[in-house]
Design a protein around this motif. Sequence first.
Motif, PDB file in Angstrom:
ATOM      1  N   ARG A 129      56.523  24.671  36.049  1.00 24.36           N
ATOM      2  CA  ARG A 129      55.986  23.363  35.700  1.00 24.36           C
ATOM      3  C   ARG A 129      54.934  22.928  36.729  1.00 24.36           C
ATOM      4  N   ALA A 130      53.842  22.373  36.272  1.00 25.33           N
ATOM      5  CA  ALA A 130      52.827  21.829  37.174  1.00 25.33           C
ATOM      6  C   ALA A 130      51.927  20.896  36.376  1.00 25.33           C
ATOM      7  N   ILE A 131      51.408  19.913  37.064  1.00 25.12           N
ATOM      8  CA  ILE A 131      50.347  19.093  36.477  1.00 25.12           C
ATOM      9  C   ILE A 131      49.049  19.897  36.571  1.00 25.12           C
ATOM     10  N   ALA A 132      48.218  19.794  35.581  1.00 28.89           N
ATOM     11  CA  ALA A 132      46.951  20.533  35.609  1.00 28.89           C
ATOM     12  C   ALA A 132      45.944  19.812  34.722  1.00 28.89           C
ATOM     13  N   VAL A 133      44.689  20.176  34.866  1.00 27.00           N
ATOM     14  CA  VAL A 133      43.662  19.717  33.923  1.00 27.00           C
ATOM     15  C   VAL A 133      43.089  20.937  33.204  1.00 27.00           C
ATOM     16  N   GLY A 134      42.589  20.714  32.033  1.00 28.70           N
ATOM     17  CA  GLY A 134      42.002  21.814  31.265  1.00 28.70           C
ATOM     18  C   GLY A 134      41.192  21.271  30.106  1.00 28.70           C
ATOM     19  N   ARG A 135      40.668  22.203  29.322  1.00 29.17           N
ATOM     20  CA  ARG A 135      39.786  21.856  28.231  1.00 29.17           C
ATOM     21  C   ARG A 135      40.445  22.301  26.934  1.00 29.17           C
ATOM     22  N   VAL A 136      40.412  21.428  25.951  1.00 28.04           N
ATOM     23  CA  VAL A 136      40.982  21.770  24.648  1.00 28.04           C
ATOM     24  C   VAL A 136      40.063  22.815  23.997  1.00 28.04           C
ATOM     25  N   VAL A 137      40.638  23.957  23.644  1.00 24.43           N
ATOM     26  CA  VAL A 137      39.815  24.977  22.989  1.00 24.43           C
ATOM     27  C   VAL A 137      40.116  25.060  21.499  1.00 24.43           C
ATOM     28  N   GLU A 138      41.236  24.554  21.085  1.00 21.26           N
ATOM     29  CA  GLU A 138      41.575  24.545  19.661  1.00 21.26           C
ATOM     30  C   GLU A 138      42.569  23.417  19.456  1.00 21.26           C
ATOM     31  N   ALA A 177      40.323  16.768  20.281  1.00 18.15           N
ATOM     32  CA  ALA A 177      39.295  17.619  19.672  1.00 18.15           C
ATOM     33  C   ALA A 177      38.905  18.726  20.651  1.00 18.15           C
ATOM     34  N   ALA A 178      38.540  19.841  20.124  1.00 22.44           N
ATOM     35  CA  ALA A 178      38.072  20.943  20.972  1.00 22.44           C
ATOM     36  C   ALA A 178      36.944  20.441  21.863  1.00 22.44           C
ATOM     37  N   GLY A 179      36.941  20.861  23.106  1.00 17.55           N
ATOM     38  CA  GLY A 179      35.894  20.449  24.045  1.00 17.55           C
ATOM     39  C   GLY A 179      36.309  19.292  24.929  1.00 17.55           C
ATOM     40  N   GLU A 180      37.302  18.522  24.502  1.00 15.94           N
ATOM     41  CA  GLU A 180      37.778  17.405  25.342  1.00 15.94           C
ATOM     42  C   GLU A 180      38.565  17.940  26.536  1.00 15.94           C
ATOM     43  N   HIS A 181      38.552  17.193  27.622  1.00 15.03           N
ATOM     44  CA  HIS A 181      39.340  17.549  28.801  1.00 15.03           C
ATOM     45  C   HIS A 181      40.588  16.675  28.865  1.00 15.03           C
ATOM     46  N   VAL A 182      41.672  17.284  29.317  1.00 13.28           N
ATOM     47  CA  VAL A 182      42.952  16.570  29.376  1.00 13.28           C
ATOM     48  C   VAL A 182      43.676  16.917  30.674  1.00 13.28           C
ATOM     49  N   SER A 183      44.567  16.014  31.082  1.00 11.49           N
ATOM     50  CA  SER A 183      45.481  16.329  32.184  1.00 11.49           C
ATOM     51  C   SER A 183      46.908  16.106  31.695  1.00 11.49           C
ATOM     52  N   GLY A 184      47.833  16.798  32.327  1.00 10.65           N
ATOM     53  CA  GLY A 184      49.238  16.675  31.944  1.00 10.65           C
ATOM     54  C   GLY A 184      50.041  17.825  32.524  1.00 10.65           C
ATOM     55  N   LEU A 185      51.266  17.931  32.082  1.00 10.76           N
ATOM     56  CA  LEU A 185      52.145  19.004  32.570  1.00 10.76           C
ATOM     57  C   LEU A 185      51.828  20.290  31.814  1.00 10.76           C
ATOM     58  N   LEU A 186      50.781  20.976  32.260  1.00  7.25           N
ATOM     59  CA  LEU A 186      50.294  22.156  31.539  1.00  7.25           C
ATOM     60  C   LEU A 186      50.891  23.447  32.085  1.00  7.25           C
ATOM     61  N   VAL A 218      43.449  26.031  30.869  1.00  7.21           N
ATOM     62  CA  VAL A 218      43.702  25.344  32.136  1.00  7.21           C
ATOM     63  C   VAL A 218      42.599  25.696  33.127  1.00  7.21           C
ATOM     64  N   SER A 219      42.032  24.658  33.752  1.00  9.73           N
ATOM     65  CA  SER A 219      40.991  24.945  34.745  1.00  9.73           C
ATOM     66  C   SER A 219      41.467  24.723  36.172  1.00  9.73           C
ATOM     67  N   HIS A 220      42.284  23.698  36.412  1.00 12.30           N
ATOM     68  CA  HIS A 220      42.748  23.397  37.776  1.00 12.30           C
ATOM     69  C   HIS A 220      44.222  23.004  37.742  1.00 12.30           C
ATOM     70  N   VAL A 221      45.009  23.683  38.569  1.00 14.81           N
ATOM     71  CA  VAL A 221      46.441  23.395  38.667  1.00 14.81           C
ATOM     72  C   VAL A 221      46.698  22.614  39.958  1.00 14.81           C
ATOM     73  N   SER A 222      47.409  21.523  39.822  1.00 18.71           N
ATOM     74  CA  SER A 222      47.765  20.706  40.985  1.00 18.71           C
ATOM     75  C   SER A 222      48.989  21.311  41.668  1.00 18.71           C
ATOM     76  N   LEU A 223      48.921  21.469  42.985  1.00 18.20           N
ATOM     77  CA  LEU A 223      50.081  21.973  43.727  1.00 18.20           C
ATOM     78  C   LEU A 223      50.675  20.812  44.511  1.00 18.20           C
TER      79      LEU A 223
END
Lengths: 334, 334
Positions: A72-81, A88-97, A41-46
């Motif tokens: 619970r929070a929405i966040a963006v992050g990078r797939v590491v595995e 795929a690893a390296g892709e960025h995603v957003s969702g309830l992380l 997770v890189s950024h958490v939405s408040l």
Amino acid sequence: MTSNRQFLLARRPVGAVQRSDFEFASTPLRALAEGEVLIQVSHVSLDPAMRGWMNASTESYMPPVALGEVMRAIAVGRVVESRNPGFAAGEHVSGLLGVQEYAIHNGAGLNKVDPALAPLPLFLGALGMPGLTAYFGLLDVGQPKEGDTVVVSGAAGAVGALVGQIARLKGARVVGIAGGADKVRYLVEELGFDAAIDYKSADVAAALRQHAPKGIDVFFDNVGGTILDAALANLAHGARVVICGAISQYNNTQAVAGPSNYLQLLVKRATMRGVMVADYYHRAPEAIMAMGAWIQACKLKTREHVVQGLDSFPETFAKLFSGANQGKLVLQVV
Amino acid sequence: MTSNRQFLLARRPVGAVQRSDFEFASTPLRALAEGEVLIQVSHVSLDPAMRGWMNASTESYMPPVALGEVMRAIAVGRVVESRNPGFAAGEHVSGLLGVQEYAIHNGAGLNKVDPALAPLPLFLGALGMPGLTAYFGLLDVGQPKEGDTVVVSGAAGAVGALVGQIARLKGARVVGIAGGADKVRYLVEELGFDAAIDYKSADVAAALRQHAPKGIDVFFDNVGGTILDAALANLAHGARVVICGAISQYNNTQAVAGPSNYLQLLVKRATMRGVMVADYYHRAPEAIMAMGAWIQACKLKTREHVVQGLDSFPETFAKLFSGANQGKLVLQVV
């Protein structure tokens, strides 16, 4: 093996959220099962809605966060595995992380985001949930017509600032309600609102009579309480009141203060309707394309208030309720 | 020369209406001017909205009754003299004739009624303003679909009893909320409601959960206050809340209690809209033909509560607020 720092809900907050309502735990990361992805997770939405998720309430649109569960929070992050063929690893995603360093996710409801298109926090703001809320809440529920007077509360917030600008782009006169001279100046001078009212120093009902002399055609409410009542007292005939949120009421320890002036709906033949962003996820591309084009053409300005460090979560979250945030509030984790 | 007994508004009531809020005057009848008609009032309609007309409020759909003026009311009467070519002596009319024995009127907004078609009080009920309110408020604003659960408050009142029966005729399941075992029995046994809740003895929210287990699709509210809140807590997804009145709040000496549960509009993607009968006067024939046909076919039952004697106006009017009336409340003058 990596450990994962997480905010777990330790007890249900009473009134304003306290650090002691959470356990800031360190949990070993388990191995992925088939179909799962590991996301850093890189950024958490408040978001204000998170306050409701902390309550035991049974009558809401989502189950409450269970005690002991990751907040619970929405966040963006990078797939590491990934053990999920969709990611795929390296892709960025957003969702309830969630409010944590790493999320293990089965992929359902995850959206890929492209960091080359926009800075990642923007996918939590104008190009994310607040953007969809503003776009569809205003255009679908509020239905402003050219020349209408649109009033938005929480106008300097993540949703409100977008609502006002979209309304301007659609030819409406826009009046914002926000707290403090800085925000009022920002709305008028930076975002091009026609007027803005400082609810901390002005009599809001009187100021609305002045700035919306023909009445309010669309009121987009993020705040509730006395501000909603002031708006209801100033509706135009056939007005649309969009209920998006009620941040003034979320920390209440007593019942929500209902709008005393709701009978103006009758006098003014007005409509009050709720907007729930989840109903519009299937139309997300429409909003994101429009918002993206406006941002690229410099017709829509966004402001992200990024606070560093996962550990500050409780205190940073509290800024939403004191109004200390300037724009979309984001917690940067890495 | 005939004298005219009239109730003049002597002061603005505080809380419940008192006899001392009025002057029961005897005024000599003046001669008619060109264009005027003299009407002998036979039946005065007593409606909750009249309580609002007594207040000094500036934010309403009609100006308040001025102090010293005849109390405003809808009534029916017989033309006894006419200097208006549109009306002849002997014809019956309905309109805003006031709480008095005789009205002098310029004819604007007067409607002729035929006493051969229905008893005169019916033109103040199902074939009058309450009928139009129920018909258009339910069908136009509430938009019930077949199989929907429709809940109506003030269900034994002039508007509510019609709303429930029309909803049944349109294929909805109907639950009424009323005060007392007699009214509950009347709604279920006489009017064919599927269920009725006695708000004086039941926990309304719990009873609604029981009688509307899939949630309320249309809530038609005549009452406001805690009953509106109980209904909001039990809405179905996409519900329509029709605000017709708030009789529980009209005698308030403090601010109207707004619906604390209004955020359910958001959770349930619901709409709350006011209905104002004046908006539908141009469509009156449609409603009156439908209601008249249903009444003739014995599909719609009406009940008028007729009290004799103009002089009892203040005490009879008070029955609306104590719930002592059984059906449409009418004061018979002659």
